[in-house]
Write a protein that holds these residues in place. Structure first.
Motif, PDB file in Angstrom:
ATOM      1  N   GLU A  71       0.832  -1.193   0.000  1.00 17.96           N
ATOM      2  CA  GLU A  71       0.000   0.000   0.000  1.00 17.96           C
ATOM      3  C   GLU A  71       0.875   1.255   0.000  1.00 17.96           C
ATOM      4  O   GLU A  71       2.037   1.228   0.404  1.00 17.96           O
ATOM      5  CB  GLU A  71      -0.891   0.021   1.238  1.00 17.96           C
ATOM      6  N   LEU A  72       0.263   2.363  -0.414  1.00 18.21           N
ATOM      7  CA  LEU A  72       0.984   3.630  -0.427  1.00 18.21           C
ATOM      8  C   LEU A  72       1.457   4.013   0.972  1.00 18.21           C
ATOM      9  O   LEU A  72       2.564   4.539   1.143  1.00 18.21           O
ATOM     10  CB  LEU A  72       0.074   4.726  -0.990  1.00 18.21           C
ATOM     11  N   SER A  73       0.643   3.745   1.977  1.00 15.89           N
ATOM     12  CA  SER A  73       1.049   4.080   3.342  1.00 15.89           C
ATOM     13  C   SER A  73       2.269   3.289   3.786  1.00 15.89           C
ATOM     14  O   SER A  73       3.026   3.734   4.654  1.00 15.89           O
ATOM     15  CB  SER A  73      -0.111   3.843   4.317  1.00 15.89           C
ATOM     16  N   GLU A  74       2.491   2.126   3.183  1.00  9.35           N
ATOM     17  CA  GLU A  74       3.684   1.354   3.505  1.00  9.35           C
ATOM     18  C   GLU A  74       4.939   1.983   2.909  1.00  9.35           C
ATOM     19  O   GLU A  74       6.029   1.848   3.451  1.00  9.35           O
ATOM     20  CB  GLU A  74       3.515  -0.088   3.030  1.00  9.35           C
ATOM     21  N   VAL A  75       4.765   2.686   1.789  1.00 13.77           N
ATOM     22  CA  VAL A  75       5.896   3.421   1.216  1.00 13.77           C
ATOM     23  C   VAL A  75       6.311   4.539   2.164  1.00 13.77           C
ATOM     24  O   VAL A  75       7.503   4.808   2.368  1.00 13.77           O
ATOM     25  CB  VAL A  75       5.547   3.990  -0.170  1.00 13.77           C
ATOM     26  N   GLY A 124       1.498  14.687   6.782  1.00 17.66           N
ATOM     27  CA  GLY A 124       2.944  14.508   6.715  1.00 17.66           C
ATOM     28  C   GLY A 124       3.542  14.847   5.369  1.00 17.66           C
ATOM     29  O   GLY A 124       4.722  14.590   5.124  1.00 17.66           O
ATOM     30  N   SER A 125       2.741  15.449   4.486  1.00 24.58           N
ATOM     31  CA  SER A 125       3.176  15.606   3.096  1.00 24.58           C
ATOM     32  C   SER A 125       3.809  16.959   2.836  1.00 24.58           C
ATOM     33  O   SER A 125       3.824  17.857   3.679  1.00 24.58           O
ATOM     34  CB  SER A 125       1.983  15.418   2.155  1.00 24.58           C
ATOM     35  N   VAL A 126       4.287  17.094   1.597  1.00 25.59           N
ATOM     36  CA  VAL A 126       4.804  18.379   1.141  1.00 25.59           C
ATOM     37  C   VAL A 126       3.689  19.418   1.061  1.00 25.59           C
ATOM     38  O   VAL A 126       3.962  20.619   1.045  1.00 25.59           O
ATOM     39  CB  VAL A 126       5.520  18.201  -0.217  1.00 25.59           C
ATOM     40  N   VAL A 216       1.826   3.731  10.445  1.00 20.06           N
ATOM     41  CA  VAL A 216       2.268   5.120  10.282  1.00 20.06           C
ATOM     42  C   VAL A 216       1.723   6.005  11.397  1.00 20.06           C
ATOM     43  O   VAL A 216       1.670   7.224  11.271  1.00 20.06           O
ATOM     44  CB  VAL A 216       1.872   5.692   8.900  1.00 20.06           C
ATOM     45  N   GLY A 217       1.309   5.382  12.507  1.00 22.06           N
ATOM     46  CA  GLY A 217       0.938   6.144  13.696  1.00 22.06           C
ATOM     47  C   GLY A 217      -0.520   6.520  13.822  1.00 22.06           C
ATOM     48  O   GLY A 217      -0.867   7.364  14.647  1.00 22.06           O
ATOM     49  N   TYR A 218      -1.419   5.892  13.029  1.00 20.73           N
ATOM     50  CA  TYR A 218      -2.846   6.192  13.107  1.00 20.73           C
ATOM     51  C   TYR A 218      -3.638   4.916  13.392  1.00 20.73           C
ATOM     52  O   TYR A 218      -4.353   4.394  12.530  1.00 20.73           O
ATOM     53  CB  TYR A 218      -3.347   6.828  11.806  1.00 20.73           C
ATOM     54  N   PRO A 219      -3.527   4.376  14.613  1.00 18.61           N
ATOM     55  CA  PRO A 219      -4.251   3.142  14.926  1.00 18.61           C
ATOM     56  C   PRO A 219      -5.717   3.400  15.254  1.00 18.61           C
ATOM     57  O   PRO A 219      -6.071   4.450  15.777  1.00 18.61           O
ATOM     58  CB  PRO A 219      -3.502   2.629  16.163  1.00 18.61           C
ATOM     59  N   LEU A 220      -6.574   2.442  14.914  1.00 17.87           N
ATOM     60  CA  LEU A 220      -7.977   2.496  15.301  1.00 17.87           C
ATOM     61  C   LEU A 220      -8.551   1.090  15.201  1.00 17.87           C
ATOM     62  O   LEU A 220      -8.467   0.461  14.148  1.00 17.87           O
ATOM     63  CB  LEU A 220      -8.762   3.460  14.402  1.00 17.87           C
TER      64      LEU A 220
END
Length: 237
Positions: A71-75, A124-126, A216-220
């Motif tokens: 997934e993109l979040s894994e990148v 967290g993006s540009v 990436v720090g957003y658990p639910l």
């Protein structure tokens, strides 16, 4: 037949990231329809799926990594980041890369190549602030946005400021420093949002989006349940 969930005059969709554990997109679409959602937004790789078999249509599709197992979040979570970031694609949602050396130039070049992309500023993006997002729109005139209220409020930015540029709005309750909170526990003024969208004669899509992205720090633990709670709250407004 389940009545469609609505937020004012807009039907509501839900994201594939709202399911925990994750399910395939056929099952996600079936559950979405059963719950009263009108569309399914895809963040996952799915270039080889049969869209005609989905119980609800696809709303927004985020450009993916091209790898069904990544997934993109894994990148974002690993070390590749900019080198592995997917290409922008006209008509698809584009998540700009993390804020790192070269990211601004990379993003501008990608979006000039595919100016009909729909861009999602994220925390967290540009493009994590309204000021920078507006600068990007100046660099790529006519660029449209995915306004994810959670990402913006998390950074103490005002999501209402970007609504005139929105083609897609992603909703959850939230607060500064808190990406996602159960409806009623955050600061998001949904009644004001409904009024403002009516004033703007908003023509785009509305999607509910909670997620478990613990890497990436957003658990639910309950993204689907919270999505339903918010959808039913908005449906009653």
């Amino acid at each position: 037949m389940t009545d469609l969930l609505t937020f004012g005059r807009w039907t509501m969709g839900v994201g594939d990231v709202c399911f925990k554990p994750r399910v395939d997109n056929y099952e996600a679409a079936r559950r979405a329809k059963e719950a009263g959602f009108s569309h399914l937004d895809l963040h996952s790789y799915w270039d080889d799926g049969d869209e005609s078999r989905l119980a609800v249509p696809i709303g927004n599709r985020i450009v993916n990594t091209g790898d069904p197992d990544r997934e993109l979040s894994e990148v974002v979570a690993d070390g590749d980041k900019l080198a592995a970031w997917p290409r922008a694609r006209d008509g698809w949602g584009y998540v700009p890369p993390p804020d790192m050396p070269g990211a601004w130039e990379h993003t501008v070049a990608e979006l000039r190549r595919a100016p009909k992309s729909v861009v999602e500023p994220w925390a967290g993006s540009v493009c994590s602030t309204n000021e920078v997002t507006k600068q990007l729109i100046e660099e790529v005139p006519g660029l449209r946005l995915i306004v994810d209220v959670g990402h913006l409020v998390y950074k103490d930015e005002d999501p209402f400021e970007l609504l005139p540029y929105a083609d897609i709005i992603q909703l959850r309750d939230c607060a500064p420093g808190q990406q996602q909170l159960h409806v009623g526990d955050g600061v998001m003024d949904f009644e004001r949002l409904k009024t403002e969208l009516e004033r703007l004669d908003y023509q785009g899509a509305i999607t509910i989006e909670y997620f478990d992205l613990h890497w990436v720090g957003y658990p639910l633990d309950t993204p689907w349940e919270w999505s339903l709670d918010l959808a039913h709250y908005l449906d009653a407004l």
